[in-house]
Design a protein around this motif. Structure first.
Motif, PDB file in Angstrom:
ATOM      1  N   THR A 298       0.762  -0.626  -0.416  1.00  0.00           N
ATOM      2  CA  THR A 298      -0.110  -0.017   0.083  1.00  0.00           C
ATOM      3  C   THR A 298       0.892   1.403  -0.362  1.00  0.00           C
ATOM      4  N   GLY A 299       0.310   2.705  -0.550  1.00  0.00           N
ATOM      5  CA  GLY A 299       1.111   3.706  -0.962  1.00  0.00           C
ATOM      6  C   GLY A 299       0.772   4.306   0.745  1.00  0.00           C
ATOM      7  N   LEU A 300       2.205   4.703   0.471  1.00  0.00           N
ATOM      8  CA  LEU A 300       2.010   6.254   1.165  1.00  0.00           C
ATOM      9  C   LEU A 300       1.001   7.139   1.275  1.00  0.00           C
ATOM     10  N   VAL A 301       0.145   6.960  -0.084  1.00  0.00           N
ATOM     11  CA  VAL A 301      -0.733   8.008  -0.531  1.00  0.00           C
ATOM     12  C   VAL A 301      -1.469   6.678  -1.355  1.00  0.00           C
ATOM     13  N   ASP A 302      -2.490   6.502  -1.273  1.00  0.00           N
ATOM     14  CA  ASP A 302      -3.374   5.434  -1.458  1.00  0.00           C
ATOM     15  C   ASP A 302      -4.719   5.878  -2.053  1.00  0.00           C
ATOM     16  N   PRO A 303      -4.786   5.045  -3.011  1.00  0.00           N
ATOM     17  CA  PRO A 303      -4.802   4.883  -4.320  1.00  0.00           C
ATOM     18  C   PRO A 303      -3.042   5.428  -4.565  1.00  0.00           C
ATOM     19  N   VAL A 304      -2.255   4.785  -5.242  1.00  0.00           N
ATOM     20  CA  VAL A 304      -1.335   5.807  -5.517  1.00  0.00           C
ATOM     21  C   VAL A 304      -1.245   6.618  -6.813  1.00  0.00           C
ATOM     22  N   ASP A 305      -2.064   6.458  -7.499  1.00  0.00           N
ATOM     23  CA  ASP A 305      -2.541   8.188  -8.488  1.00  0.00           C
ATOM     24  C   ASP A 305      -2.763   8.865  -8.365  1.00  0.00           C
ATOM     25  N   GLU A 306      -3.443   8.790  -6.954  1.00  0.00           N
ATOM     26  CA  GLU A 306      -4.317  10.220  -6.153  1.00  0.00           C
ATOM     27  C   GLU A 306      -3.823  11.003  -5.927  1.00  0.00           C
ATOM     28  N   ARG A 307      -2.298  11.325  -5.800  1.00  0.00           N
ATOM     29  CA  ARG A 307      -1.812  12.401  -4.839  1.00  0.00           C
ATOM     30  C   ARG A 307      -2.759  14.121  -4.943  1.00  0.00           C
ATOM     31  N   GLY A 308      -3.070  14.453  -3.625  1.00  0.00           N
ATOM     32  CA  GLY A 308      -2.960  16.031  -4.085  1.00  0.00           C
ATOM     33  C   GLY A 308      -4.181  16.314  -2.441  1.00  0.00           C
ATOM     34  N   ASP A 309      -5.325  17.753  -2.383  1.00  0.00           N
ATOM     35  CA  ASP A 309      -5.453  17.451  -0.827  1.00  0.00           C
ATOM     36  C   ASP A 309      -6.229  17.401  -0.864  1.00  0.00           C
ATOM     37  N   HIS A 310      -6.840  16.601  -1.440  1.00  0.00           N
ATOM     38  CA  HIS A 310      -8.155  15.562  -1.467  1.00  0.00           C
ATOM     39  C   HIS A 310      -7.629  14.160  -0.740  1.00  0.00           C
ATOM     40  N   ASN A 311      -6.559  13.575  -0.777  1.00  0.00           N
ATOM     41  CA  ASN A 311      -5.547  12.207  -0.754  1.00  0.00           C
ATOM     42  C   ASN A 311      -4.555  12.353  -0.122  1.00  0.00           C
ATOM     43  N   PRO A 312      -4.313  13.345   1.118  1.00  0.00           N
ATOM     44  CA  PRO A 312      -3.141  13.250   1.396  1.00  0.00           C
ATOM     45  C   PRO A 312      -2.355  12.115   1.972  1.00  0.00           C
ATOM     46  N   PRO A 313      -0.864  11.458   2.029  1.00  0.00           N
ATOM     47  CA  PRO A 313      -0.686  11.034   2.058  1.00  0.00           C
ATOM     48  C   PRO A 313      -0.958  10.627   3.796  1.00  0.00           C
ATOM     49  N   SER A 314      -0.419   9.730   4.235  1.00  0.00           N
ATOM     50  CA  SER A 314      -0.190   8.633   5.520  1.00  0.00           C
ATOM     51  C   SER A 314       0.371   9.306   6.830  1.00  0.00           C
ATOM     52  N   HIS A 315       2.071   9.578   6.311  1.00  0.00           N
ATOM     53  CA  HIS A 315       2.860   9.602   6.802  1.00  0.00           C
ATOM     54  C   HIS A 315       3.586  11.078   5.902  1.00  0.00           C
ATOM     55  N   PRO A 316       3.011  12.482   5.467  1.00  0.00           N
ATOM     56  CA  PRO A 316       3.898  13.218   5.163  1.00  0.00           C
ATOM     57  C   PRO A 316       5.477  13.430   5.019  1.00  0.00           C
ATOM     58  N   GLU A 317       5.915  13.397   6.449  1.00  0.00           N
ATOM     59  CA  GLU A 317       7.129  13.229   6.084  1.00  0.00           C
ATOM     60  C   GLU A 317       8.099  12.342   6.158  1.00  0.00           C
ATOM     61  N   LEU A 318       7.252  11.545   6.161  1.00  0.00           N
ATOM     62  CA  LEU A 318       8.496  10.131   5.359  1.00  0.00           C
ATOM     63  C   LEU A 318       8.057  10.356   4.274  1.00  0.00           C
ATOM     64  N   LEU A 319       7.126  10.535   3.850  1.00  0.00           N
ATOM     65  CA  LEU A 319       7.645  10.654   1.880  1.00  0.00           C
ATOM     66  C   LEU A 319       8.184  12.093   1.620  1.00  0.00           C
ATOM     67  N   ASP A 320       7.876  13.673   2.163  1.00  0.00           N
ATOM     68  CA  ASP A 320       9.159  14.361   1.702  1.00  0.00           C
ATOM     69  C   ASP A 320      10.164  13.976   1.853  1.00  0.00           C
ATOM     70  N   GLU A 321      10.957  13.077   2.942  1.00  0.00           N
ATOM     71  CA  GLU A 321      12.410  12.902   3.349  1.00  0.00           C
ATOM     72  C   GLU A 321      12.663  11.885   2.064  1.00  0.00           C
ATOM     73  N   LEU A 322      11.783  10.607   2.217  1.00  0.00           N
ATOM     74  CA  LEU A 322      11.916   9.642   1.216  1.00  0.00           C
ATOM     75  C   LEU A 322      12.549  10.204  -0.327  1.00  0.00           C
ATOM     76  N   ALA A 323      11.449  10.994  -0.746  1.00  0.00           N
ATOM     77  CA  ALA A 323      11.719  12.113  -2.370  1.00  0.00           C
ATOM     78  C   ALA A 323      12.796  13.003  -2.047  1.00  0.00           C
ATOM     79  N   GLN A 324      13.454  13.904  -0.394  1.00  0.00           N
ATOM     80  CA  GLN A 324      14.494  14.098  -0.963  1.00  0.00           C
ATOM     81  C   GLN A 324      15.516  13.950  -0.873  1.00  0.00           C
ATOM     82  N   GLN A 325      15.491  12.522  -0.745  1.00  0.00           N
ATOM     83  CA  GLN A 325      16.387  11.106  -0.540  1.00  0.00           C
ATOM     84  C   GLN A 325      16.789  11.416  -2.661  1.00  0.00           C
TER      85      GLN A 325
END
Length: 185
Positions: free
Chosen positions: A158-185
């Protein structure tokens, strides 16, 4: 794709080569991508947004997105205009910008990045190359997050954002700080 992964081709390069390849020719992977999307700018825009930005954009093709996203019909067609060089008779504005006519409203729009950024088009350079430069840029807030989320789904089901292709204000990540850190890396 399997060979590219085995050869440890960086993801941004893989996406760049896929999206800038001619729709026909020697690259079977690119050819399959374009054929699956019928070489239509609107299909390619929707698939590109879903696969590489994690954004479900196609609802805005016919109307301003009311499914929870915040994309307008104009934004959809401005994004689709990047793919008009595949139509055989691409349309250009007086300034040389790719443009496309929105069906059923007979209004023409020029290519723009999602979020409204205005691209600079160089003579002789494919609009898709201009798009990919923005798409894979470290400053793009979508590309790395979408890639990280897809790997997370592959590893954990399962994604940090689920469904995987529905990122947006209506569907925030379950762990936004983790997603930001991994994306930064």
């Amino acid at each position: 794709l399997r060979k590219e992964m085995r050869d440890n081709v960086p993801y941004d390069r893989l996406v760049r080569e896929l999206l800038t390849a001619a729709s026909t020719g020697g690259d079977a992977t690119a050819g399959a991508f374009y054929q699956a999307n019928e070489n239509k700018p609107e299909n390619l825009a929707a698939s590109t947004a879903r696969l590489f930005l994690g954004i479900k954009l196609e609802c805005a093709q016919c109307h301003n997105d009311r499914s929870g996203g915040n994309w307008s019909r104009n934004e959809f067609w401005q994004f689709a205009a990047f793919f008009t060089d595949l139509t055989g008779s691409p349309s250009r504005s007086a300034k040389g910008e790719p443009q496309i006519t929105i069906p059923n409203v007979n209004r023409t729009v020029t290519a723009r990045f999602l979020g409204g950024g205005k691209p600079t088009f160089e003579p002789g350079v494919s609009p898709r190359a201009t798009l990919v430069k923005w798409l894979t840029a470290p400053e793009n807030p979508h590309f790395a997050r979408a890639a990280v989320n897809r790997v997370w789904v592959y590893l954990f089901g399962t994604g940090l954002v689920d469904p995987v292709d529905e990122r947006g204000d209506h569907n925030p990540p379950s762990h936004p700080e983790l997603l930001d850190e991994l994306a930064q890396q």
